[in-house]
Design a protein around this motif. Structure first.
Motif, PDB file in Angstrom:
ATOM      1  N   UNK A 484      48.218  53.456  35.573  1.00 45.62           N
ATOM      2  CA  UNK A 484      49.610  53.213  35.944  1.00 45.62           C
ATOM      3  C   UNK A 484      49.785  52.811  37.397  1.00 45.62           C
ATOM      4  N   UNK A 485      48.780  53.133  38.240  1.00 44.66           N
ATOM      5  CA  UNK A 485      48.913  52.812  39.659  1.00 44.66           C
ATOM      6  C   UNK A 485      48.426  51.400  39.908  1.00 44.66           C
ATOM      7  N   UNK A 486      49.215  50.609  40.565  1.00 42.62           N
ATOM      8  CA  UNK A 486      48.792  49.228  40.856  1.00 42.62           C
ATOM      9  C   UNK A 486      47.639  49.211  41.852  1.00 42.62           C
ATOM     10  N   UNK A 487      46.795  48.245  41.711  1.00 39.37           N
ATOM     11  CA  UNK A 487      45.615  48.094  42.576  1.00 39.37           C
ATOM     12  C   UNK A 487      45.966  47.231  43.768  1.00 39.37           C
ATOM     13  N   UNK A 488      45.633  47.773  44.990  1.00 36.87           N
ATOM     14  CA  UNK A 488      45.816  47.008  46.215  1.00 36.87           C
ATOM     15  C   UNK A 488      44.438  46.538  46.659  1.00 36.87           C
ATOM     16  N   UNK A 489      44.253  45.256  46.672  1.00 36.16           N
ATOM     17  CA  UNK A 489      42.909  44.715  46.839  1.00 36.16           C
ATOM     18  C   UNK A 489      42.501  44.533  48.291  1.00 36.16           C
ATOM     19  N   UNK A 490      43.342  44.091  49.136  1.00 35.21           N
ATOM     20  CA  UNK A 490      42.926  43.708  50.480  1.00 35.21           C
ATOM     21  C   UNK A 490      43.456  44.651  51.556  1.00 35.21           C
ATOM     22  N   UNK A 491      43.944  45.818  51.138  1.00 33.99           N
ATOM     23  CA  UNK A 491      44.448  46.728  52.159  1.00 33.99           C
ATOM     24  C   UNK A 491      44.349  48.153  51.655  1.00 33.99           C
ATOM     25  N   UNK A 492      43.829  49.009  52.452  1.00 37.09           N
ATOM     26  CA  UNK A 492      43.945  50.442  52.251  1.00 37.09           C
ATOM     27  C   UNK A 492      42.922  51.045  51.328  1.00 37.09           C
ATOM     28  N   UNK A 493      42.662  50.472  50.125  1.00 37.47           N
ATOM     29  CA  UNK A 493      41.810  51.107  49.137  1.00 37.47           C
ATOM     30  C   UNK A 493      40.384  50.605  49.241  1.00 37.47           C
ATOM     31  N   UNK A 494      39.486  51.430  48.875  1.00 35.79           N
ATOM     32  CA  UNK A 494      38.087  51.061  48.915  1.00 35.79           C
ATOM     33  C   UNK A 494      37.624  50.455  47.612  1.00 35.79           C
ATOM     34  N   UNK A 495      36.339  50.288  47.533  1.00 32.59           N
ATOM     35  CA  UNK A 495      35.739  49.626  46.384  1.00 32.59           C
ATOM     36  C   UNK A 495      35.883  50.471  45.126  1.00 32.59           C
ATOM     37  N   UNK A 496      35.863  51.777  45.261  1.00 35.13           N
ATOM     38  CA  UNK A 496      35.899  52.646  44.088  1.00 35.13           C
ATOM     39  C   UNK A 496      37.208  52.539  43.335  1.00 35.13           C
ATOM     40  N   UNK A 497      38.291  52.205  44.001  1.00 30.79           N
ATOM     41  CA  UNK A 497      39.603  52.135  43.349  1.00 30.79           C
ATOM     42  C   UNK A 497      39.735  50.919  42.455  1.00 30.79           C
ATOM     43  N   UNK A 498      38.863  49.995  42.560  1.00 28.85           N
ATOM     44  CA  UNK A 498      38.991  48.738  41.808  1.00 28.85           C
ATOM     45  C   UNK A 498      38.089  48.701  40.583  1.00 28.85           C
ATOM     46  N   UNK A 499      37.479  49.796  40.254  1.00 29.73           N
ATOM     47  CA  UNK A 499      36.508  49.790  39.164  1.00 29.73           C
ATOM     48  C   UNK A 499      37.122  50.087  37.811  1.00 29.73           C
ATOM     49  N   UNK A 500      38.401  50.398  37.729  1.00 30.12           N
ATOM     50  CA  UNK A 500      39.018  50.746  36.443  1.00 30.12           C
ATOM     51  C   UNK A 500      39.103  49.503  35.555  1.00 30.12           C
ATOM     52  N   UNK A 501      38.896  49.726  34.244  1.00 29.58           N
ATOM     53  CA  UNK A 501      38.901  48.632  33.269  1.00 29.58           C
ATOM     54  C   UNK A 501      40.335  48.395  32.773  1.00 29.58           C
ATOM     55  N   UNK A 502      40.813  47.177  32.975  1.00 29.50           N
ATOM     56  CA  UNK A 502      42.173  46.829  32.536  1.00 29.50           C
ATOM     57  C   UNK A 502      42.153  45.714  31.499  1.00 29.50           C
ATOM     58  N   UNK A 503      41.037  45.556  30.785  1.00 34.17           N
ATOM     59  CA  UNK A 503      40.943  44.470  29.805  1.00 34.17           C
ATOM     60  C   UNK A 503      41.925  44.651  28.661  1.00 34.17           C
ATOM     61  N   UNK A 504      42.281  45.928  28.357  1.00 35.64           N
ATOM     62  CA  UNK A 504      43.219  46.139  27.259  1.00 35.64           C
ATOM     63  C   UNK A 504      44.603  45.577  27.577  1.00 35.64           C
ATOM     64  N   UNK A 505      44.890  45.336  28.852  1.00 38.26           N
ATOM     65  CA  UNK A 505      46.178  44.746  29.226  1.00 38.26           C
ATOM     66  C   UNK A 505      46.242  43.294  28.742  1.00 38.26           C
ATOM     67  N   UNK A 506      45.213  42.533  29.082  1.00 39.99           N
ATOM     68  CA  UNK A 506      45.197  41.139  28.620  1.00 39.99           C
ATOM     69  C   UNK A 506      45.010  41.067  27.110  1.00 39.99           C
TER      70      UNK A 506
END
Length: 887
Positions: A484-506
């Protein structure tokens, strides 16, 4: 003695040559041929005379057969050569007539009894003189007598004259050979001149006539001196005979009187008979006129009878056209539209359509169209049509609304909590097909009624489609598990926050398209055919394009063929006007309008969860869009276009936000080392490439270009904030950019372009930074070198040592101060290069570049000193390379 020029040997030989020597030519004479006119002997028609040659020929036969004689007619060809024209058998000659209308007596006619057409006058032959005529005719008569044993009839010529001429011209007669019949058979006999004389006399004067002449002349035989006495005696006898005749006439006067009286009585009778005949003729004429009048009246009556029968037949046919069957009238004015009665309604529609067409001018004679009965019947049929169209339109509008209301009221038709349900319109279409043929007939009867029917169908079905899409989209989002939390790619969050799988959205968005795009295409196709739009077939059986089938291969295919045939002669049409297609698209807009909001909601929901999923959704939408080719599915294409645009806009918002985050680094405090958005962009690019998966790169390449341009621009601004560290910041960040995107740049052309751009900027920054470090340690050495190079433009090399500050003493001082402790200076240069770098990984490559750059400069300095100061000693380049290698 007459000349025989016409019967010369040359002409005879020419004639024999023409007939190939099969026959013996007895005589050949040149003549002129003309055509006489029956009943008009006074006209010879000499102006039409044609030159000919008459040849009398005899053909000898074998033993036991008679000779045959022929009269051949030869003419002159264009080259003046004789050629056969006509052949007459002499046995058919029955008449020889010398024409008395020719004063010269040289024209005669030969009559044959075997001529095919007796209505055409036989040809007339004209000789040049009477000698030629007599010679030819005499030869014909002799041959006719000798060969056939008889003579033809001779008219218009004196026999005595012919005999006298023959006697005088005996030496000129040609010897002929004839075949005569003897008891022993045919033998050849030569006709001598004396024989010819006897033959002529026998032919021209018979034995009885000769005896009468001798008896008459016998008593008066006397000498030449008694001629006058003989003449006187004949005169006296003539007078005596005349007196005897007068006396006889007088003696017969009573008889003559009786004859005259009888003639007078006969005359009276003839006059009476003539009068009676006149009366009878008048009566017959009147009778003939009466008969003709009766025949005319009879013909008129007969014609009138035939016309009356034809008129009755035509009137019967017309009355049959004008008759309205009671069962059809009842069905059209008050019949039910239930499914059980649709066959009767269709039959009534077909009859009404046929009846209306039958009363139009092409199908009905123009003279009938103006009849009062026809006009009244046409008005009655139009009233029936209006009544039926009004009733059918009202029923169908209510029927469409009732079908949709029933489906909306039943929740089992829609997706429910925990259960996604695919919309199923099979039952709805089955019920609509019942009235498909009725709609076609309604369009044929009145095209204007289709507009309210189409609007009613669109408004009713639109409610159902929007409800189905809304329920399906809500349950689809509720049943999809995603962060539910939006991913911020170029500010604040590290690499670990971007590893969640969101393929079910598409996947959820793809399922939305898989379910509803074929449904909308099918509905468009069904609507176009059901509502009688004259457009080409939209999609294949099943209502899904090939591209859609590839995506939705696991879904059932519905057969939406209406199963009806066109009834308005449109079977052979492959397309309609743009106006018809425009009306269809307007109706489809009304049918499907509003359903796009639920698609937009799914796109916005997916964007909030993971903006990068816009890449996958963009590719999915593009595949569906490429499969929609039918013109009548225009709304579906517009919907996909709008979805693609919305996805592009949402992804553009993400890119803009990322650019804004990058630009915020410019306003922070002093930056050192590698900026944080450099490695984060590499992670972002890696994830974006994972989402592309063979789809179109347009969206991603545009994002790359915009982000990297902002990154480079921000990097330049940050580096310019502190000039002391400008080149260090640039080379470290450009190096980090290259290192992080090395693998992707090898496969992505857009990243490869920026990779090369970063490489060039890195080299330039390295060159500037290394030059500053070298110059700071060996400033006096390279300043002295620069002065010499500047003076060489204006001063010769020999004069350089005599310039102020460039003497040999100045050179030795500079070398002593700069190279006396060269090892410490090189060590200081290495330490200074190491001091300002935050990344130790770059130090080896930079130190190698620094050594190479210093050696190149020192080698140039050594060469210049050797040229200007040849006797001065200086550390060689090899020694300096050893110093550098030892460090």
């Amino acid at each position: 003695m007459a000349k025989l020029s016409a019967d010369d040997e040359e002409l005879r030989r020419a004639c024999e040559a023409v007939i190939d020597g099969k026959e013996k030519v007895v005589v050949a004479i040149r003549v002129s041929k003309s055509r006489g006119i029956w009943g008009k002997p006074g006209k010879l028609g000499r102006q039409m005379a044609k030159p000919r040659v008459l040849a009398l020929a005899i053909a000898a036969r074998s033993k036991g057969q008679n000779a045959k004689a022929f009269l051949r007619v030869l003419k002159y060809s264009t080259g003046g050569v004789l050629e056969p024209a006509k052949l007459y058998k002499l046995k058919h000659l029955t008449k020889v007539e010398v024409m008395n209308n020719d004063p010269s007596g040289c024209t005669f006619m030969l009559g044959f009894d075997n001529l095919r057409s007796q209505s055409v006058a036989p040809p007339q032959w004209t000789m040049r003189n009477t000698n030629d005529r007599n010679r030819l005719l005499l030869t014909i008569l002799n041959v006719h007598k000798d060969v056939l044993g008889r003579l033809p009839k001779v008219v218009g010529i004196d026999v005595v004259e012919m005999a006298l001429w023959a006697k005088e011209n005996t030496p000129t007669v040609t010897r002929i050979t004839a075949q005569r019949n003897f008891p022993d058979g045919p033998v050849a006999a030569a006709i001598t001149e004396s024989d010819l004389k006897v033959t002529v006399e026998k032919e021209l004067v018979s034995q009885v006539e000769e005896e009468d002449i001798e008896a008459l002349v016998g008593p008066y035989v006397m000498g030449i001196n008694e001629a006058e006495a003989f003449s006187e005696r004949l005169k006296r006898e003539l007078l005596a005979l005349e007196a005897a005749n007068v006396h006889a006439i007088l003696e017969n006067a009573p008889l003559i009187q009786e004859v005259l009286q009888g003639l007078e009585v006969a005359t009276y009778c003839v006059e009476d008979m003539d009068e009676w005949l006149g009366i009878f003729n008048l009566k017959l004429r009147h009778m003939r006129e009466d008969i003709a009048s009766i025949e005319i009246r009879n013909n008129k009556l007969e014609m009138q009878s035939v016309n009356s029968e034809s008129l009755i037949d035509e009137l019967d046919k017309l009355l049959e056209r004008l008759r309205v069957p009671s069962e059809h009238a009842t069905c059209l004015t008050g019949g039910s539209f239930d499914e059980a009665n649709m066959a009767q309604n269709i039959e009534a529609c077909e009859w009404l359509t046929s009846a209306l067409r039958g009363l139009e001018v092409p199908n009905l004679d123009r003279s009938y169209a103006n009849m009062r009965a026809v006009k009244e019947k046409k008005t009655e049929l139009q009233k029936l049509r209006s009544t039926f169209v009004r009733r059918a339109t009202e029923f169908l509008r209510n029927y469409f609304a009732s079908l949709v209301d029933f489906m909306i009221s039943d929740k089992s038709y829609f997706s429910q909590r925990g259960q996604l349900k695919r919309p199923d319109h099979a039952d709805l279409r089955y019920k609509c097909r019942t009235y498909a043929r009725l709609l076609q007939h309604l369009k044929t009867l009145d095209k204007n009624c289709m507009t309210p029917l189409r609007k009613a169908y669109c408004s009713s079905l639109n409610l159902l489609l929007r409800r189905e899409a809304r329920e399906f989209a809500n349950e689809l989002r509720a049943s999809t598990k995603a962060p539910r939390n939006p991913t911020v790619w170029l500010e604040g969050l590290g690499q670990s926050a971007n590893s969640s799988d969101t393929s079910n959205v598409s996947d959820a968005y793809a399922k939305m398209l898989i379910i509803f795009i074929p449904l909308l295409v099918d509905e468009s196709s069904f609507f176009a055919h059901f509502m009688c739009f004259e457009v080409p077939t939209l999609v294949a059986s099943g209502g899904i394009s090939n591209a859609t089938r590839n995506v939705s291969h696991d879904d059932d295919n519905d057969d939406d063929d209406l199963g009806i045939m066109d009834i308005d002669d449109n079977d052979g049409k492959t397309g309609k006007s743009s106006a018809e297609l425009e009306v269809l698209n307007e109706s489809l807009q009304e049918l499907l309008d509003g359903i796009q909001e639920d698609f937009y909601a799914v796109v916005d929901w997916a964007y909030k969860i993971d903006p990068l999923r816009c890449i996958s959704m963009y590719g999915i939408t593009e595949r569906y869009l490429s499969g929609q080719k039918a013109d009548a599915a225009g709304f579906v294409r517009r919907l996909l276009d709008d979805l693609q645009s919305r996805i592009s806009v949402q992804f553009g918002r993400f890119v803009d936000e990322a650019c804004h985050q990058i630009e915020r680094n410019e306003r922070t405090l002093r930056q050192t080392g590698v900026l944080p958005y450099i490695p984060r962009f590499a992670t972002l690019a890696t994830r974006m490439e994972q989402y592309i998966q063979g789809q179109s790169r347009v969206l991603v390449d545009q994002a790359y270009s915009k982000l990297i341009n902002i990154m480079f621009l921000t990097l330049e601004k940050i580096a310019q904030a502190d000039p002391k560290y400008t080149d260090i910041i640039l080379l470290e960040n450009y190096a980090a950019f290259q290192n992080s995107l090395y693998d992707l740049a090898n496969v992505v052309p857009t990243l490869a372009k920026f990779y090369h751009q970063a490489s060039e900027a890195y080299e330039q920054a390295c060159t500037r930074h290394i030059g500053i470090i070298i110059y700071s340690q060996f400033e006096r050495l390279f300043s002295f070198n620069q002065k010499i190079e500047d003076l060489l433009y204006t001063v010769s090399p020999e004069e350089i040592p005599f310039q102020l500050g460039l003497s040999k003493m100045d050179l030795r001082k500079m070398l002593r101060s700069s190279l006396s402790s060269v090892d410490r200076s090189i060590s200081s240069m290495y330490k200074r290069l190491q001091k300002y770098l935050t990344s130790d990984e770059l130090l080896p490559s930079l130190w190698d570049k620094c050594k190479k750059e210093f050696l190149d400069k020192y080698e140039s300095f050594v060469q210049l000193i050797a040229k200007i100061y040849p006797n001065e000693s200086i550390i060689s380049v090899d020694e300096m390379r050893e110093y550098m290698a030892s460090m």
